[in-house]
Design an enzyme around this catalytic site. Structure first.
Site, mmCIF file in Angstrom:
data_model
loop_
_atom_site.group_PDB
_atom_site.id
_atom_site.type_symbol
_atom_site.label_atom_id
_atom_site.label_comp_id
_atom_site.label_asym_id
_atom_site.label_seq_id
_atom_site.Cartn_x
_atom_site.Cartn_y
_atom_site.Cartn_z
ATOM 1 N N CYS A 1 -1.457 -0.221 4.234
ATOM 2 C CA CYS A 1 -2.430 0.386 3.324
ATOM 3 C C CYS A 1 -2.938 -0.632 2.312
ATOM 4 O O CYS A 1 -3.672 -0.290 1.394
ATOM 5 C CB CYS A 1 -1.807 1.583 2.600
ATOM 6 S SG CYS A 1 -0.372 1.150 1.592
ATOM 7 N N ASP B 1 5.365 -0.389 8.942
ATOM 8 C CA ASP B 1 4.397 0.296 8.079
ATOM 9 C C ASP B 1 4.948 0.308 6.654
ATOM 10 O O ASP B 1 5.382 1.336 6.143
ATOM 11 C CB ASP B 1 4.172 1.721 8.593
ATOM 12 C CG ASP B 1 3.061 2.459 7.845
ATOM 13 O OD1 ASP B 1 2.420 1.834 6.981
ATOM 14 O OD2 ASP B 1 2.858 3.650 8.111
ATOM 15 N N CYS C 1 -18.363 15.320 -8.154
ATOM 16 C CA CYS C 1 -17.331 15.783 -9.083
ATOM 17 C C CYS C 1 -17.788 15.650 -10.530
ATOM 18 O O CYS C 1 -18.301 14.603 -10.939
ATOM 19 C CB CYS C 1 -16.043 14.986 -8.869
ATOM 20 S SG CYS C 1 -14.685 15.508 -9.938
ATOM 21 N N GLU D 1 14.667 3.235 7.134
ATOM 22 C CA GLU D 1 13.945 3.711 5.955
ATOM 23 C C GLU D 1 14.866 3.682 4.743
ATOM 24 O O GLU D 1 16.070 3.923 4.858
ATOM 25 C CB GLU D 1 13.440 5.138 6.203
ATOM 26 C CG GLU D 1 12.971 5.911 4.992
ATOM 27 C CD GLU D 1 11.768 5.286 4.305
ATOM 28 O OE1 GLU D 1 11.719 5.322 3.058
ATOM 29 O OE2 GLU D 1 10.881 4.771 5.013
ATOM 30 N N TYR E 1 10.367 0.941 8.039
ATOM 31 C CA TYR E 1 9.774 1.821 7.014
ATOM 32 C C TYR E 1 9.312 3.127 7.683
ATOM 33 O O TYR E 1 8.191 3.572 7.505
ATOM 34 C CB TYR E 1 8.606 1.132 6.302
ATOM 35 C CG TYR E 1 8.916 -0.275 5.834
ATOM 36 C CD1 TYR E 1 9.528 -0.512 4.610
ATOM 37 C CD2 TYR E 1 8.621 -1.373 6.639
ATOM 38 C CE1 TYR E 1 9.824 -1.804 4.189
ATOM 39 C CE2 TYR E 1 8.917 -2.664 6.240
ATOM 40 C CZ TYR E 1 9.510 -2.883 5.005
ATOM 41 O OH TYR E 1 9.808 -4.165 4.617
#
Length: 468
Positions: free
Chosen positions: A425, A398, A75, A349, A328
């Site tokens: 994550c 999650d 890039c 959620e 979630y």
């Protein structure tokens, strides 16, 4: 009188390993130094930017030796744009460092007994793998020193990504390698039209300007969503731009806009206007279809998402008679994906619109054994909820990067399902939460999955099983 900062430079420092947030680390006299824009094996002179008792932070002034792990970034914006900090690092090395990052967090933060980690699963694609990007309009384009010193008149409006640590400066992106065509063509055409027609770009400091955010989403099923976020309510100019986009890119299946006059650019509480096409796009995963609206969360690497969810289901090892809670749940992707293998799934959620999509996704796929509820997890998941909806045999969780609220962790411990499959994550907050569960649960399986090539981010699926 203000104390003058010391100009500390450390020479010939060898970079030893990767660290958090895309930085690398070195050591001098026992102290850790975090350094940006370097990779392990580099030998550099470092300017110290911040000095603390336990660590220092700095940036490279001079390279004496470049690491053998380096490759040429693809890039043209690498090094300024903060999006792909590891693009100068061979992909095999990226995976090795991510594997080590997961192990380090679980060991040092979690401090729990671990099985041998499964080898990280690399991404099917390492370029053009994202299904969603957001570009920011700004009247404060980031300029190089040469441009600043030049006497030329330089266009200051930009459409692109934020410069790290400079919230009001935007790198004007010509080609982004994270998303497939026609994302770059759409972005560049909108910028060209706006400049040609004297549209005002957003000023984040002074809070004025017409154009604010451009979001593009696409699916492997071939559907394309474009959402333009405006700040000022100039309907004639809004319609002119939206019609231009519609005519120029007939392949867009969902063309939307929103007028957002808040101090921040989140749109969860805003009314989205459908200018052309549908108010959503459809993604396919396995035999299922999923409705994705402009406010919906969906994993941004579609092909890796299926691998991630397949691994989640494999860890759960369903027998067919389980009651599963999916915390979630987002748009119900995991819940609906595993529904055919269990008795019932209950999804929770925070975002109400996502829950509405979850119900639609169940209906579209003929799924009748899922149920979904909207609310703050730490408040909704309580004794009354469990009493009404049943004691879960398995919990899948999650959470966002911040991890689970302590109340949620405590409720899981109180409910004590046989298995908890924790998808994250952020291995650091995942490790923190797992440490709180260690007395009741043992970690029996760990699977890192790379969802975001060329970044330091890594997903991890962990199976926790009730002790005894």
């Amino acid at each position: 009188m203000a104390r003058k900062k010391k100009n500390i430079v450390i020479e010939n420092l060898t970079i030893e390993a990767v660290a958090a947030e895309g930085k690398s680390l070195a050591r001098q006299d026992g102290q850790v130094i975090f350094i940006e824009k370097t990779v392990p094996g580099d030998v550099v002179d470092v300017q110290i930017r911040k000095k603390r008792k336990a660590y220092s932070e700095g940036y490279p002034l001079k390279f004496h030796k470049y690491s053998d792990l380096r490759i040429d970034p693809i890039c043209e914006h690498f090094g300024v744009c903060g999006g792909c900090k590891w693009q100068n690092l061979a992909y095999d090395s990226q995976l090795a460092f991510k594997q080590q990052q997961v192990e380090d967090h679980l060991t040092r933060i979690g401090k729990v007994e671990l099985p041998e980690l499964s080898p990280i699963i690399g991404s099917v694609k390492t370029e053009r793998y994202r299904n969603k990007l957001e570009f920011t309009f700004s009247n404060k384009k980031w300029l190089t020193k040469e441009q600043i010193d030049s006497e030329e008149v330089i266009e200051r409006n930009a459409l692109g990504f934020h410069v790290p640590r400079l919230f009001d400066k935007i790198v004007d992106i010509e080609t982004c390698h994270l998303m497939a065509d026609p994302a770059n063509a759409i972005k560049n055409e909108i910028r060209s039209f706006a400049l040609a027609n004297d549209y005002s770009f957003f000023d984040i400091r002074e809070q004025h300007g017409l154009l604010r955010i451009l979001m593009i989403r696409y699916t492997d099923a071939g559907e394309l969503m474009v959402l333009v976020q405006f700040f000022e309510e100039e309907q004639e100019r809004i319609d002119l731009l939206m019609n231009h986009i519609k005519d120029k890119f007939p392949e867009i299946t969902s063309l939307l806009y929103v007028i957002n006059q808040k101090k921040n650019d989140t749109i969860y509480d805003q009314d989205i206007i459908t200018f052309s096409g549908k108010d959503h796009i459809i993604e396919k995963m396995g035999d299922l279809q999923f409705k994705i609206g402009p406010k919906s969360f969906y994993q941004t690497n579609s092909q890796q998402a299926k691998i991630l969810y397949d691994k989640t289901i494999a860890f759960a090892d369903f027998k067919g008679d389980e009651l599963v809670y999916d915390l979630y749940t987002g748009t119900g992707t995991i819940a609906n994906y595993c529904a055919g293998q269990v008795k019932k799934v209950v999804g929770i959620e925070y975002v109400e619109e996502a829950i509405q999509d979850a119900f639609v996704n169940a209906e579209v796929n003929g799924i009748t054994n899922t149920d979904f509820f909207a609310g703050d997890m730490k408040d909704l998941l309580n004794d009354a909820f469990i009493s009404e909806h049943g004691q879960p045999d398995v919990i899948i969780t999650d959470p966002p990067r911040a991890g689970m609220h302590e109340n949620v962790v405590n409720m899981i411990l109180k409910v004590a399902p046989k298995k908890v499959v924790y998808v994250s994550c952020n291995p650091a907050t995942q490790a923190r939460d797992i440490s709180l569960m260690d007395e009741q649960y043992s970690v029996t399986k760990v699977q890192p999955v790379d969802m975001f090539p060329h970044t330091h981010h890594v997903e991890c699926v962990i199976l926790l099983e009730l002790r005894g």
